[in-house]
Motif scaffolding. Structure first.
Motif, short mmCIF file in Angstrom:
data_model
loop_
_atom_site.label_atom_id
_atom_site.label_comp_id
_atom_site.label_asym_id
_atom_site.label_seq_id
_atom_site.Cartn_x
_atom_site.Cartn_y
_atom_site.Cartn_z
N ILE A 100 0.83 -1.20 0.00
CA ILE A 100 0.00 0.00 0.00
C ILE A 100 0.87 1.25 0.00
N ALA A 101 1.90 1.28 0.84
CA ALA A 101 2.77 2.44 0.92
C ALA A 101 3.47 2.71 -0.42
N VAL A 102 3.94 1.66 -1.08
CA VAL A 102 4.59 1.82 -2.39
C VAL A 102 3.59 2.31 -3.43
N SER A 103 2.40 1.77 -3.40
CA SER A 103 1.36 2.18 -4.35
C SER A 103 1.02 3.66 -4.18
N VAL A 104 0.84 4.10 -2.95
CA VAL A 104 0.52 5.51 -2.70
C VAL A 104 1.72 6.39 -3.04
N PHE A 105 2.93 5.91 -2.77
CA PHE A 105 4.14 6.65 -3.15
C PHE A 105 4.12 6.94 -4.64
N HIS A 106 3.90 5.92 -5.46
CA HIS A 106 3.89 6.11 -6.92
C HIS A 106 2.69 6.94 -7.37
N GLU A 107 1.58 6.81 -6.70
CA GLU A 107 0.40 7.61 -7.02
C GLU A 107 0.70 9.10 -6.83
N LYS A 108 1.41 9.43 -5.77
CA LYS A 108 1.68 10.83 -5.43
C LYS A 108 2.94 11.38 -6.09
N LEU A 109 3.96 10.53 -6.31
CA LEU A 109 5.24 11.02 -6.83
C LEU A 109 5.54 10.56 -8.26
N GLY A 110 4.73 9.68 -8.79
CA GLY A 110 5.00 9.16 -10.13
C GLY A 110 5.98 8.01 -10.08
N ARG A 111 6.42 7.60 -11.25
CA ARG A 111 7.28 6.41 -11.34
C ARG A 111 8.73 6.74 -11.70
#
Length: 155
Positions: A27-38
């Motif tokens: 979940i943390a990684v998913s939200v990280f990418h959602e907010k900061l991109g890839r």
């Protein structure tokens, strides 16, 4: 929750800390990418933040402070250098000194609002006290089990 002496086959998967920690990480990684991109990964972000606080440290020290094995840290540092976010300079003793570039510093400055959004998103269902309690217990858990890691964090 079942007692520690219960038969392991009877323990629901959602009562197993390893499963919940894995899910929390997903979940943390998913939200990280959602907010900061890839363009940047959570581990790359941790490395860049560490170099921001401790410019000029060597790769071995960086690996210890981010809790990575040295070969993984070296691979990531090489990728960050290719992206133009850090420099790696060989020191006389054969180690590599790592520093953020202006581009790396700028990238970190741009992440500040997104990281705040990420924190808010992850903790949106918790009160301020629950956030503090969760982080305190999580830090306690990680500290207590640090030496069980294949790459323990060394300050």
């Amino acid at each position: 929750m079942p007692s520690p002496t219960s038969d392991a086959a009877e323990i629901d998967i959602n009562d197993q800390p390893g499963h919940l920690i894995r899910r929390a990480h997903q979940i943390a990684v998913s939200v990280f990418h959602e907010k900061l991109g890839r363009d940047i990964t959570p581990v790359q972000y941790a490395i860049l933040r560490t170099l921001q606080k401790k410019p000029g440290i060597d790769q071995v020290t960086l690996a210890q402070q981010v809790a990575l094995d040295t070969s993984t840290a070296a691979d990531i540092a090489a990728r960050l250098e290719t992206k133009g976010w850090i420099t790696r300079q060989v020191l006389a003793r054969g180690q590599r000194e790592l520093r953020l570039t202006a581009e790396g510093t700028g990238l970190l400055a741009q992440t500040v609002p997104a990281m705040a959004e990420m924190q808010d998103a992850l903790f949106s269902t918790m009160s301020e006290q629950e956030r503090r309690d969760f982080m305190k217990l999580l830090a306690k858990f990680v500290t207590a089990n640090n030496d069980r890691s294949r790459a323990p964090m060394r300050a």
